[in-house]
Design a protein around this motif. Sequence first.
Motif, PDB file in Angstrom:
ATOM      1  N   VAL A 449      -3.900 -31.999  24.621  1.00  0.00           N
ATOM      2  CA  VAL A 449      -5.185 -31.928  23.928  1.00  0.00           C
ATOM      3  C   VAL A 449      -6.246 -32.323  24.944  1.00  0.00           C
ATOM      4  O   VAL A 449      -6.264 -33.473  25.412  1.00  0.00           O
ATOM      5  N   MET A 450      -7.130 -31.365  25.288  1.00  0.00           N
ATOM      6  CA  MET A 450      -8.085 -31.678  26.352  1.00  0.00           C
ATOM      7  C   MET A 450      -9.359 -30.848  26.178  1.00  0.00           C
ATOM      8  O   MET A 450      -9.437 -29.949  25.328  1.00  0.00           O
ATOM      9  N   GLU A 451     -10.353 -31.202  27.007  1.00  0.00           N
ATOM     10  CA  GLU A 451     -11.605 -30.453  27.066  1.00  0.00           C
ATOM     11  C   GLU A 451     -11.622 -29.633  28.354  1.00  0.00           C
ATOM     12  O   GLU A 451     -11.300 -30.152  29.427  1.00  0.00           O
ATOM     13  N   GLU A 452     -12.000 -28.360  28.223  1.00  0.00           N
ATOM     14  CA  GLU A 452     -12.002 -27.461  29.376  1.00  0.00           C
ATOM     15  C   GLU A 452     -13.129 -26.451  29.217  1.00  0.00           C
ATOM     16  O   GLU A 452     -13.125 -25.642  28.294  1.00  0.00           O
ATOM     17  N   ASP A 453     -14.133 -26.510  30.114  1.00  0.00           N
ATOM     18  CA  ASP A 453     -15.263 -25.571  30.097  1.00  0.00           C
ATOM     19  C   ASP A 453     -15.937 -25.542  28.727  1.00  0.00           C
ATOM     20  O   ASP A 453     -16.084 -24.477  28.087  1.00  0.00           O
ATOM     21  N   SER A 454     -16.351 -26.722  28.246  1.00  0.00           N
ATOM     22  CA  SER A 454     -17.037 -26.855  26.949  1.00  0.00           C
ATOM     23  C   SER A 454     -16.200 -26.330  25.789  1.00  0.00           C
ATOM     24  O   SER A 454     -16.720 -25.843  24.794  1.00  0.00           O
ATOM     25  N   THR A 455     -14.907 -26.447  25.942  1.00  0.00           N
ATOM     26  CA  THR A 455     -13.997 -25.980  24.897  1.00  0.00           C
ATOM     27  C   THR A 455     -12.901 -27.000  24.683  1.00  0.00           C
ATOM     28  O   THR A 455     -12.367 -27.549  25.651  1.00  0.00           O
ATOM     29  N   MET A 456     -12.608 -27.282  23.403  1.00  0.00           N
ATOM     30  CA  MET A 456     -11.477 -28.134  23.090  1.00  0.00           C
ATOM     31  C   MET A 456     -10.221 -27.258  23.050  1.00  0.00           C
ATOM     32  O   MET A 456     -10.179 -26.248  22.343  1.00  0.00           O
ATOM     33  N   VAL A 457      -9.217 -27.647  23.844  1.00  0.00           N
ATOM     34  CA  VAL A 457      -7.990 -26.872  23.946  1.00  0.00           C
ATOM     35  C   VAL A 457      -6.838 -27.718  23.416  1.00  0.00           C
ATOM     36  O   VAL A 457      -6.652 -28.864  23.843  1.00  0.00           O
ATOM     37  N   VAL A 458      -6.072 -27.145  22.485  1.00  0.00           N
ATOM     38  CA  VAL A 458      -4.854 -27.776  21.974  1.00  0.00           C
ATOM     39  C   VAL A 458      -3.715 -26.815  22.278  1.00  0.00           C
ATOM     40  O   VAL A 458      -3.669 -25.707  21.723  1.00  0.00           O
ATOM     41  N   ALA A 459      -2.822 -27.221  23.179  1.00  0.00           N
ATOM     42  CA  ALA A 459      -1.685 -26.376  23.566  1.00  0.00           C
ATOM     43  C   ALA A 459      -0.398 -27.113  23.234  1.00  0.00           C
ATOM     44  O   ALA A 459      -0.205 -28.250  23.665  1.00  0.00           O
ATOM     45  N   VAL A 460       0.475 -26.468  22.463  1.00  0.00           N
ATOM     46  CA  VAL A 460       1.751 -27.065  22.072  1.00  0.00           C
ATOM     47  C   VAL A 460       2.860 -26.090  22.460  1.00  0.00           C
ATOM     48  O   VAL A 460       2.919 -24.965  21.954  1.00  0.00           O
ATOM     49  N   ALA A 461       3.719 -26.523  23.394  1.00  0.00           N
ATOM     50  CA  ALA A 461       4.842 -25.701  23.841  1.00  0.00           C
ATOM     51  C   ALA A 461       6.136 -26.328  23.352  1.00  0.00           C
ATOM     52  O   ALA A 461       6.218 -27.540  23.133  1.00  0.00           O
TER      53      ALA A 461
END
Length: 526
Positions: A449-461
């Motif tokens: 769960v992180m912030e990247e280029d003014s976007t909140m990204v939630v990645a679950v693998a």
Amino acid sequence: MVQRRSRRRMSVARQILLLQLALLSLVIGAGAALAVVDERGDSDDAISRQVSSIAETLALTDSTAQALSSDDPTAILQPQTEKIRMATGVDFIVVMAPDRTRYTHTSPELIGELFTGNIDRALAGETFTETYAGSLGPSIRAVTPVYDASGTLVGLVAVGVTREEISKQFAQSIPTILTIAAAGLIAAVLSSLLVSRRIRRQTLGLAPDELLTMYEHHDAVLHSIGEGLVVIGRGRGGTAQVDIVNDEARRLLDLPEGRVDLSSIPATLRDVDASSATDQVHLTDQRILVVNQHPVEWEGKRIGTVLTIRDHTELQNVLGELDSVRDFAESLRSQAHESANRLHTIITMVELGKYDEAVSFATNELRLSQQLIDRLVNAVQEPALAALLLGKLSEATERGVELTITEDTALGALTPLTSRELVTLVGNLVDNAIDASRTSEQPWVEVTVMEEDSTMVVAVADSGPGMTPDALERAKERGYSTKSRSRGIGLALVSQIVKRHGGTFVSEPGLGSMLVVRIPLRQAQQ
């Protein structure tokens, strides 16, 4: 369906059929009568023209004037006029002197007697026709003057057809008129039956008062029930169309006022041929709906579908909060169970006299646990999310799944999602991944769960089989479960939150299976 009454009233279709038949019979009967009258008038006009033409032709013939000037006009004119009469089909041809003395007649015994009828206009030089009751009975006759070469009036010609003969000719045309009228009546009856059949199908064979009662009840029910109601029927050509939408359905489905197109209805609700369904969960961008679906049949044919819709958004939110509390309670139970195991291990080491090993074991476990807590608390500014991730770590460990929270995980306090939405989004993605990973021999889950280029990204693998784009799209619409063939709404709730905040939710290729959510942070900044 309106309850049928014991004393059955005449249906709308039958009333219209009888009214049509009565009206068409009256019109066709009146038309036939007018046709008879018109035919009679045309017949009289035709006879008038015929006798006038014969009389004028005979009067203009030179031999006629010459015969009238001879000593015996009858001997010359009687054979000629009889031939003409037989050839033309008229009833009499009378050639007379200006004083009415007959020189010719159909009945020879009347020759030499005076002509009965009007001749004044002919004596004045005019050809005229009249209806007159003469020696042969009522007839239509034409009278015309005869002049010699010097222009002197030398006689008169009268040509006529009796009414009896006219009636015989007219009677021959009556069967044709009646045949045409009968054919028209038969065609009218057949067309009325077809119209009646169509109206009967459209009105379900109900009487007018039953239709009125149905409409009044229908209108009252539509405005009084607390559930949404949508009726999808079949229009022209058998295509599906929305027939009825009540106020509550417009509110729940965000439909416009006025007529509603089928395309405005959510895709999962449009299938008019679908079978019955009870308490199906459907998600819109803003609401969680429970839908019951019932087919409508008439005379063994499917004519539409009735949908009843209930709003379970608030109930689902309460259940979601309850699930969150249960998850936290389960995490605490898992942590308490794990702590008890560690404590027993330490006590056992002390009892065995291995004091250094007991101290080392306790400090190492405390240090690792505290490091993870410190990292999450410092990196994730939302306490609910940090607590959720810590709880999922204990839950995954207890279920035999290696859960890793990556070093990239970091999220500021300013996010476009509320705490409830954030817990719902991340919690459902992690739960789905834990369930999916357990199908592999060495189950693992990795969360970022992180912030990247003014976007909140939630990645679950995870180490599970993964989801195809088509499967993910279906899960977004109606729900998906990795536990069995049953369907859940976890991923559908995630999709609902993502749509609400203008984000994206996709499946990306990776070492295993990976679901990625991206939501712009600019909304939170504004």
